[in-house]
Scaffold this motif. Structure first.
Motif, PDB file in Angstrom:
ATOM      1  N   LEU A   8       0.878  -1.381   0.008  1.00 51.74           N
ATOM      2  CA  LEU A   8      -0.021  -0.021   0.037  1.00 51.74           C
ATOM      3  C   LEU A   8       0.955   1.071  -0.067  1.00 51.74           C
ATOM      4  N   ALA A   9       2.072   1.248   0.068  1.00 55.30           N
ATOM      5  CA  ALA A   9       3.191   2.425  -0.195  1.00 55.30           C
ATOM      6  C   ALA A   9       3.247   2.632  -1.464  1.00 55.30           C
ATOM      7  N   ASP A  10       2.804   1.822  -2.488  1.00 54.72           N
ATOM      8  CA  ASP A  10       2.636   2.068  -3.590  1.00 54.72           C
ATOM      9  C   ASP A  10       1.693   1.146  -4.363  1.00 54.72           C
ATOM     10  N   PRO A  11       0.507   1.385  -4.269  1.00 53.63           N
ATOM     11  CA  PRO A  11      -0.289   0.329  -4.653  1.00 53.63           C
ATOM     12  C   PRO A  11      -0.564   0.321  -6.231  1.00 53.63           C
ATOM     13  N   GLN A  12      -1.010  -0.562  -6.864  1.00 53.41           N
ATOM     14  CA  GLN A  12      -1.486  -0.526  -8.151  1.00 53.41           C
ATOM     15  C   GLN A  12      -2.684   0.282  -8.561  1.00 53.41           C
ATOM     16  N   VAL A  13      -2.830   1.132  -9.208  1.00 52.78           N
ATOM     17  CA  VAL A  13      -4.001   2.070  -9.579  1.00 52.78           C
ATOM     18  C   VAL A  13      -4.615   1.778 -10.741  1.00 52.78           C
ATOM     19  N   PHE A  14      -5.726   0.950 -10.897  1.00 52.75           N
ATOM     20  CA  PHE A  14      -6.451   0.817 -12.248  1.00 52.75           C
ATOM     21  C   PHE A  14      -7.432   2.045 -12.671  1.00 52.75           C
ATOM     22  N   ASP A  15      -7.387   2.555 -13.862  1.00 52.74           N
ATOM     23  CA  ASP A  15      -8.363   3.510 -14.338  1.00 52.74           C
ATOM     24  C   ASP A  15      -9.337   3.000 -14.754  1.00 52.74           C
ATOM     25  N   VAL A  16     -10.608   3.256 -14.360  1.00 53.49           N
ATOM     26  CA  VAL A  16     -12.035   2.807 -14.714  1.00 53.49           C
ATOM     27  C   VAL A  16     -12.876   3.960 -14.835  1.00 53.49           C
ATOM     28  N   GLU A  17     -14.140   3.656 -15.363  1.00 55.99           N
ATOM     29  CA  GLU A  17     -14.840   4.637 -15.681  1.00 55.99           C
ATOM     30  C   GLU A  17     -15.804   5.109 -14.454  1.00 55.99           C
ATOM     31  N   LYS A  18     -16.262   6.491 -14.268  1.00 51.63           N
ATOM     32  CA  LYS A  18     -16.919   6.805 -13.369  1.00 51.63           C
ATOM     33  C   LYS A  18     -18.221   5.977 -13.371  1.00 51.63           C
ATOM     34  N   GLY A  19     -18.821   5.331 -11.902  1.00 46.01           N
ATOM     35  CA  GLY A  19     -20.020   4.823 -11.954  1.00 46.01           C
ATOM     36  C   GLY A  19     -20.093   3.413 -12.734  1.00 46.01           C
ATOM     37  N   ALA A  20     -18.889   3.072 -13.132  1.00 46.23           N
ATOM     38  CA  ALA A  20     -19.004   1.926 -14.101  1.00 46.23           C
ATOM     39  C   ALA A  20     -19.038   0.509 -13.112  1.00 46.23           C
ATOM     40  N   GLU A  21     -19.152  -0.686 -13.766  1.00 45.27           N
ATOM     41  CA  GLU A  21     -19.155  -1.926 -13.129  1.00 45.27           C
ATOM     42  C   GLU A  21     -17.745  -2.386 -13.528  1.00 45.27           C
ATOM     43  N   VAL A  22     -17.122  -3.138 -12.514  1.00 49.31           N
ATOM     44  CA  VAL A  22     -16.092  -3.676 -12.707  1.00 49.31           C
ATOM     45  C   VAL A  22     -16.031  -5.194 -12.347  1.00 49.31           C
ATOM     46  N   ARG A  23     -15.493  -6.192 -12.820  1.00 51.16           N
ATOM     47  CA  ARG A  23     -15.180  -7.414 -12.336  1.00 51.16           C
ATOM     48  C   ARG A  23     -14.066  -7.496 -11.788  1.00 51.16           C
ATOM     49  N   LEU A  24     -13.880  -8.057 -10.411  1.00 49.77           N
ATOM     50  CA  LEU A  24     -12.591  -8.325  -9.605  1.00 49.77           C
ATOM     51  C   LEU A  24     -12.451  -9.763  -9.623  1.00 49.77           C
ATOM     52  N   ARG A  25     -11.205 -10.212 -10.186  1.00 44.76           N
ATOM     53  CA  ARG A  25     -10.853 -11.627  -9.981  1.00 44.76           C
ATOM     54  C   ARG A  25      -9.736 -11.568  -8.816  1.00 44.76           C
ATOM     55  N   ILE A  26     -10.103 -11.937  -7.700  1.00 42.78           N
ATOM     56  CA  ILE A  26      -9.205 -11.908  -6.583  1.00 42.78           C
ATOM     57  C   ILE A  26      -8.619 -13.392  -6.455  1.00 42.78           C
ATOM     58  N   ILE A  27      -7.314 -13.362  -6.128  1.00 40.37           N
ATOM     59  CA  ILE A  27      -6.746 -14.768  -5.921  1.00 40.37           C
ATOM     60  C   ILE A  27      -5.821 -14.655  -4.878  1.00 40.37           C
TER      61      ILE A  27
END
Length: 486
Positions: free
Chosen positions: A234-253
């Motif tokens: 979290l000192a340098d997390p990955q930031v994903f650009d997404v659309e405002k109010g959009a739905e995103v599918r998280l695939r968490i492993i």
């Protein structure tokens, strides 16, 4: 000296470039090439050399579409024996990637070819099954995108979680194996032996648990220096650009060696679509337990006000956390501390008992029921699996049988149990029957009995083990063997 992430990535690319090229062959045949390499990552401002699995282009792991063939050449660019297991796929057993069971490990500078249907579709992953290499971060995503996911058009974000220590895995294991008197098993200091947690689930009896009053269970064997999400803290997390109010599918492993996590969405409610890559009846959640080697797909809708959404993973019973950020265009990204204000709760099976398979196994009688006692203790750090009451005995099955595994945890630690090959369906927890999720990893908490069923349809010799790396190395490993297979 502080090294920038760009410098570290360039160094890693240079290491990868030193391997012999098979790119022309891969392009000509349609085969993908994966290379096992040494790479440099940055952990809280310090460089760390660890293992990795990358395509020549620099892509981490593999993404395919449902219906495609898993056609891969795996090159070992390390200076040690190695290999990869294709966790969650159901290949011919000789291509399963478990050394000395499905085939020999890959020698340095050599390669192995794999070709089989990439099924079942879903969020899978890959990791070394050789020694303690998984603790050295030899893991990567393996995504077979479902046709339904492709048609949905949703943006997809993969978050792979790992636990990181500056201590060598062999030294961690050596320290764990030192005899310890029961009274002394607590925080023993350093980065190695692990913390007998005082958070013993509060002595409460939780659904699916049957915990004795007063607790006394151990949540974490190893005290880690950091938790990683896609190789970053979290000192340098990955930031994903997404659309405002959009739905995103998280695939968490959860690719950690020895840590269960609680996934935290904050005030946002997400919808669970799959567990271990297999579809479930959609379930609304704000947090979700993810045991070692488990996966979950969650659809989230970004806040309507255009603010960023942190997706966090907190270690079981701990305040230490990691995560990624979903950022709509122009949104500010606030600094998130590595330590949360409160510790994550211990993982139980309350959510497991709510899950229902969207595509359950066909109903049929059980042909064979196999008792499996999970045994061991922290004092001697010896763990085992007694099949039919006997340690070292395989689970033997006949092709075509419906097989039930009755896993009874006699220990005071939870065990994430994984069977290679076909997925199984969770059917009963502590005597309560239900049509649960189809999985390849199920958590079996202390003093708990979990029943699962599977169809024996892929003859061979399959690994069956606890996915806590150090429990497996200390003896919690067995096999499922088909009689009379060729």
């Amino acid at each position: 000296m502080h090294l920038s992430r760009r410098t570290l990535l360039a160094a890693t690319a240079g290491l990868a470039a030193g391997l012999p090229s098979t790119q022309g062959l891969a392009q000509a045949s349609g085969r993908k090439t994966l290379r096992l390499i040494n790479r440099v990552i940055e952990v809280n401002g310090k460089p760390a050399t660890r293992y990795g699995a990358f395509q020549p282009s620099g892509v981490w792991g593999i993404t395919l579409n449902e219906g495609e063939t898993f056609d891969v050449r795996l090159e070992n660019g390390l200076d040690v024996l190695s290999g990869l297991h294709w966790h969650g796929l159901n290949p011919p057993w000789r291509q399963d990637g478990v050394p000395y069971i499905s085939g020999p490990p890959i020698a340095p500078g050599k390669f192995a070819d794999y070709s089989f249907p990439a099924q079942p579709a879903g969020t899978r992953w890959m990791h070394s099954h050789f020694g303690l290499q998984e603790q050295n971060l030899l893991a990567a995503p393996l995504i077979v995108r479902e046709q339904s996911a492709i048609r949905s058009g949703l943006q997809e974000v993969v978050m792979l979680l790992e636990d990181f220590s500056w201590t060598k895995p062999s030294l961690i294991f050596e320290e764990l194996r030192k005899p310890k008197p029961m009274a002394a098993m607590g925080m023993t200091g350093g980065n190695m032996t692990g913390s007998m947690s005082n958070m013993s689930r509060g002595g409460m009896n939780m659904p699916g648990m049957n915990m004795p009053s007063g607790g006394g269970m151990d949540l974490n064997d190893v005290t880690y220096d950091a938790f990683l999400a896609n190789d970053r803290t979290l000192a340098d997390p990955q930031v994903f650009d997404v659309e405002k109010g959009a739905e995103v599918r998280l695939r968490i492993i959860n690719a950690a060696a020895s840590t269960n996590f609680m996934i935290e969405l904050g005030n946002i409610e997400g919808t669970v679509l799959t567990v271990d890559g297999n579809p479930v009846v959609p379930m609304k959640v704000r947090q979700f337990p993810l045991a070692i080697a488990q996966r979950v797909d969650i659809v989230v809708r970004l806040p309507a006000d255009g603010s960023a959404l942190p997706v966090l993973a907190r270690g079981e019973g701990l305040t230490k956390q990691t995560g990624v950020i979903l950022r709509p265009r122009g949104a500010a990204v606030a600094k998130i501390p590595e330590m949360a204000e409160t510790a994550a709760s211990a993982l139980g099976l309350m959510d497991e008992m709510k899950l229902r398979a969207a595509q359950p196994l066909p109903s049929r009688p059980i042909d064979r029921s196999v008792p499996v006692d999970l045994t061991g203790n922290m004092s001697g750090y010896v763990w085992g699996m007694a099949v039919h009451g006997m340690e070292g005995v395989p689970v033997t099955v006949e092709k075509g049988e419906r097989v039930e595994l009755v896993m009874r945890n006699t220990t005071m630690m939870a065990h994430p149990m994984h069977m290679h090959g076909p997925s199984f369906q969770v059917t009963e927890i502590n005597g309560q029957a239900f049509a649960g999720a189809v999985r390849d990893v199920v958590l079996v908490p202390p003093r708990t009995t979990v029943r699962v069923v599977f169809d024996a349809d892929n003859p061979g010799i399959w690994a069956f083990h606890c996915h806590n790396l150090y429990h497996m190395a200390a003896g919690m490993f067995a096999t499922v063997v088909y009689r009379g297979f060729n």
